[in-house]
Design a protein around this motif. Structure first.
Motif, PDB file in Angstrom:
ATOM      1  N   MET A 122     -11.865   0.221 -31.803  1.00 42.46           N
ATOM      2  CA  MET A 122     -12.328  -0.813 -30.876  1.00 42.46           C
ATOM      3  C   MET A 122     -11.129  -1.481 -30.192  1.00 42.46           C
ATOM      4  SD  MET A 122     -14.919  -2.245 -29.472  1.00 42.46           S
ATOM      5  CE  MET A 122     -16.417  -2.208 -30.454  1.00 42.46           C
ATOM      6  N   ASN A 123     -10.060  -1.714 -30.939  1.00 36.47           N
ATOM      7  CA  ASN A 123      -8.852  -2.306 -30.352  1.00 36.47           C
ATOM      8  C   ASN A 123      -8.246  -1.381 -29.302  1.00 36.47           C
ATOM      9  OD1 ASN A 123      -9.096  -4.640 -31.865  1.00 36.47           O
ATOM     10  ND2 ASN A 123      -7.828  -3.857 -33.531  1.00 36.47           N
ATOM     11  N   ASP A 124      -8.277  -0.082 -29.558  1.00 37.28           N
ATOM     12  CA  ASP A 124      -7.786   0.888 -28.564  1.00 37.28           C
ATOM     13  C   ASP A 124      -8.637   0.855 -27.301  1.00 37.28           C
ATOM     14  OD1 ASP A 124      -5.749   1.712 -30.232  1.00 37.28           O
ATOM     15  OD2 ASP A 124      -6.800   3.509 -30.939  1.00 37.28           O
ATOM     16  N   ILE A 125      -9.958   0.760 -27.468  1.00 35.20           N
ATOM     17  CA  ILE A 125     -10.860   0.709 -26.309  1.00 35.20           C
ATOM     18  C   ILE A 125     -10.576  -0.543 -25.487  1.00 35.20           C
ATOM     19  CG2 ILE A 125     -13.277   0.501 -25.595  1.00 35.20           C
ATOM     20  CD1 ILE A 125     -13.980   2.211 -28.081  1.00 35.20           C
ATOM     21  N   LYS A 126     -10.329  -1.669 -26.165  1.00 36.84           N
ATOM     22  CA  LYS A 126     -10.022  -2.919 -25.456  1.00 36.84           C
ATOM     23  C   LYS A 126      -8.743  -2.784 -24.629  1.00 36.84           C
ATOM     24  CE  LYS A 126     -12.333  -5.997 -28.699  1.00 36.84           C
ATOM     25  NZ  LYS A 126     -12.181  -7.013 -29.748  1.00 36.84           N
ATOM     26  N   LYS A 127      -7.742  -2.084 -25.182  1.00 33.91           N
ATOM     27  CA  LYS A 127      -6.486  -1.883 -24.448  1.00 33.91           C
ATOM     28  C   LYS A 127      -6.714  -1.010 -23.210  1.00 33.91           C
ATOM     29  CE  LYS A 127      -3.639  -2.136 -28.590  1.00 33.91           C
ATOM     30  NZ  LYS A 127      -2.840  -1.339 -29.536  1.00 33.91           N
ATOM     31  N   VAL A 128      -7.476   0.049 -23.372  1.00 32.38           N
ATOM     32  CA  VAL A 128      -7.732   0.991 -22.278  1.00 32.38           C
ATOM     33  C   VAL A 128      -8.621   0.356 -21.216  1.00 32.38           C
ATOM     34  CG1 VAL A 128      -8.853   3.192 -21.718  1.00 32.38           C
ATOM     35  CG2 VAL A 128      -7.397   3.021 -23.726  1.00 32.38           C
ATOM     36  N   PHE A 129      -9.498  -0.546 -21.624  1.00 38.41           N
ATOM     37  CA  PHE A 129     -10.443  -1.175 -20.698  1.00 38.41           C
ATOM     38  C   PHE A 129      -9.734  -1.839 -19.521  1.00 38.41           C
ATOM     39  CE2 PHE A 129     -13.095  -4.854 -19.442  1.00 38.41           C
ATOM     40  CZ  PHE A 129     -14.180  -4.150 -18.956  1.00 38.41           C
ATOM     41  N   LEU A 130      -8.532  -2.319 -19.734  1.00 37.29           N
ATOM     42  CA  LEU A 130      -7.771  -2.954 -18.656  1.00 37.29           C
ATOM     43  C   LEU A 130      -7.483  -1.994 -17.502  1.00 37.29           C
ATOM     44  CD1 LEU A 130      -5.205  -4.894 -20.868  1.00 37.29           C
ATOM     45  CD2 LEU A 130      -7.230  -5.832 -19.724  1.00 37.29           C
ATOM     46  N   TYR A 131      -7.496  -0.689 -17.783  1.00 38.08           N
ATOM     47  CA  TYR A 131      -7.134   0.316 -16.781  1.00 38.08           C
ATOM     48  C   TYR A 131      -8.340   1.133 -16.288  1.00 38.08           C
ATOM     49  CZ  TYR A 131      -2.677  -0.938 -18.754  1.00 38.08           C
ATOM     50  OH  TYR A 131      -1.588  -1.656 -19.186  1.00 38.08           O
ATOM     51  N   VAL A 132      -9.532   0.779 -16.736  1.00 39.28           N
ATOM     52  CA  VAL A 132     -10.739   1.516 -16.350  1.00 39.28           C
ATOM     53  C   VAL A 132     -11.134   1.146 -14.928  1.00 39.28           C
ATOM     54  CG1 VAL A 132     -13.216   1.761 -16.841  1.00 39.28           C
ATOM     55  CG2 VAL A 132     -11.567   1.732 -18.716  1.00 39.28           C
ATOM     56  N   ASP A 133     -11.470   2.153 -14.141  1.00 38.96           N
ATOM     57  CA  ASP A 133     -11.935   1.943 -12.772  1.00 38.96           C
ATOM     58  C   ASP A 133     -13.204   1.088 -12.784  1.00 38.96           C
ATOM     59  OD1 ASP A 133     -13.666   2.981 -10.292  1.00 38.96           O
ATOM     60  OD2 ASP A 133     -11.530   3.288  -9.864  1.00 38.96           O
ATOM     61  N   HIS A 134     -13.350   0.239 -11.797  1.00 41.63           N
ATOM     62  CA  HIS A 134     -14.470  -0.703 -11.728  1.00 41.63           C
ATOM     63  C   HIS A 134     -15.841  -0.017 -11.864  1.00 41.63           C
ATOM     64  CE1 HIS A 134     -16.815  -4.193 -10.677  1.00 41.63           C
ATOM     65  NE2 HIS A 134     -17.385  -3.502  -9.709  1.00 41.63           N
ATOM     66  N   GLN A 135     -15.982   1.163 -11.284  1.00 42.20           N
ATOM     67  CA  GLN A 135     -17.291   1.828 -11.322  1.00 42.20           C
ATOM     68  C   GLN A 135     -17.711   2.221 -12.729  1.00 42.20           C
ATOM     69  OE1 GLN A 135     -16.207   5.151  -8.716  1.00 42.20           O
ATOM     70  NE2 GLN A 135     -16.824   6.538 -10.326  1.00 42.20           N
ATOM     71  N   TYR A 136     -16.761   2.320 -13.669  1.00 44.01           N
ATOM     72  CA  TYR A 136     -17.077   2.684 -15.050  1.00 44.01           C
ATOM     73  C   TYR A 136     -17.018   1.484 -15.993  1.00 44.01           C
ATOM     74  CZ  TYR A 136     -16.057   7.228 -13.052  1.00 44.01           C
ATOM     75  OH  TYR A 136     -16.047   8.332 -12.254  1.00 44.01           O
ATOM     76  N   SER A 137     -16.682   0.319 -15.492  1.00 45.63           N
ATOM     77  CA  SER A 137     -16.466  -0.837 -16.360  1.00 45.63           C
ATOM     78  C   SER A 137     -17.730  -1.257 -17.109  1.00 45.63           C
ATOM     79  CB  SER A 137     -15.890  -2.007 -15.572  1.00 45.63           C
ATOM     80  OG  SER A 137     -16.797  -2.435 -14.582  1.00 45.63           O
ATOM     81  N   HIS A 138     -18.903  -1.131 -16.497  1.00 45.52           N
ATOM     82  CA  HIS A 138     -20.145  -1.528 -17.164  1.00 45.52           C
ATOM     83  C   HIS A 138     -20.345  -0.729 -18.453  1.00 45.52           C
ATOM     84  CE1 HIS A 138     -24.153  -3.105 -17.693  1.00 45.52           C
ATOM     85  NE2 HIS A 138     -24.606  -1.867 -17.826  1.00 45.52           N
ATOM     86  N   PHE A 139     -20.056   0.562 -18.410  1.00 42.97           N
ATOM     87  CA  PHE A 139     -20.181   1.420 -19.589  1.00 42.97           C
ATOM     88  C   PHE A 139     -19.316   0.888 -20.733  1.00 42.97           C
ATOM     89  CE2 PHE A 139     -18.422   4.989 -22.044  1.00 42.97           C
ATOM     90  CZ  PHE A 139     -19.590   5.513 -22.587  1.00 42.97           C
ATOM     91  N   TYR A 140     -18.054   0.588 -20.429  1.00 39.06           N
ATOM     92  CA  TYR A 140     -17.138   0.109 -21.466  1.00 39.06           C
ATOM     93  C   TYR A 140     -17.472  -1.313 -21.910  1.00 39.06           C
ATOM     94  CZ  TYR A 140     -14.396   4.289 -21.055  1.00 39.06           C
ATOM     95  OH  TYR A 140     -13.998   5.595 -21.092  1.00 39.06           O
ATOM     96  N   GLU A 141     -17.990  -2.140 -21.013  1.00 42.27           N
ATOM     97  CA  GLU A 141     -18.407  -3.490 -21.397  1.00 42.27           C
ATOM     98  C   GLU A 141     -19.501  -3.421 -22.460  1.00 42.27           C
ATOM     99  OE1 GLU A 141     -19.542  -5.118 -17.641  1.00 42.27           O
ATOM    100  OE2 GLU A 141     -17.483  -5.712 -17.134  1.00 42.27           O
ATOM    101  N   GLN A 142     -20.403  -2.465 -22.311  1.00 45.83           N
ATOM    102  CA  GLN A 142     -21.467  -2.293 -23.311  1.00 45.83           C
ATOM    103  C   GLN A 142     -20.906  -1.843 -24.650  1.00 45.83           C
ATOM    104  OE1 GLN A 142     -24.695  -3.208 -22.776  1.00 45.83           O
ATOM    105  NE2 GLN A 142     -23.769  -4.000 -20.899  1.00 45.83           N
ATOM    106  N   ILE A 143     -19.936  -0.949 -24.623  1.00 45.37           N
ATOM    107  CA  ILE A 143     -19.324  -0.471 -25.870  1.00 45.37           C
ATOM    108  C   ILE A 143     -18.589  -1.604 -26.582  1.00 45.37           C
ATOM    109  CG2 ILE A 143     -17.516   1.024 -26.818  1.00 45.37           C
ATOM    110  CD1 ILE A 143     -18.384   3.131 -24.823  1.00 45.37           C
TER     111      ILE A 143
END
Length: 114
Positions: free
Chosen positions: A77-98
């Protein structure tokens, strides 16, 4: 190209055994697309309906492996949080749910299996 216009040695018969990918689309209920490899370039389309027969829809049962969200290990989960900063806006909703999923804290004896 219609199957009837092909030479007998050029025809490909539908067989489920060698298929690694089978795509079924409700828009085309009598048709499946197959490939011997997932992501493979060679695909074959098969019409499974016999000419003149009525189309019957198949209702597939829920085949979910889990009924609820499986907890994510805290280091993952900590790794996902780090990567989330670099996720393209169109995919951000997917990662916000995770990021809202439950987490699981590992004991020191667990190996990192990702």
């Amino acid at each position: 190209m219609e199957s009837r216009s092909l030479a007998k040695d050029k025809k490909i018969n539908f067989a489920i055994s060698p298929v690694s990918l089978l795509v079924y689309d409700l828009q085309y209920p009598s048709t499946v697309v197959t490939s011997d490899f997932i992501g493979g370039c060679v695909k074959h389309t098969f019409c499974l309906r016999q000419t003149g027969k009525r189309i019957s829809y198949i209702r597939l049962p829920d085949m979910s492996a889990y009924k609820d969200k499986v907890p994510i290990k805290l280091p993952k989960m900590n790794d996902i949080k780090k990567v989330f900063l670099y996720v393209d806006h169109q995919y951000s909703h997917f990662y916000e749910q995770i990021l809202l999923w439950p987490t699981e804290i590992r004991s020191n004896g667990d190996e990192d299996s990702n």
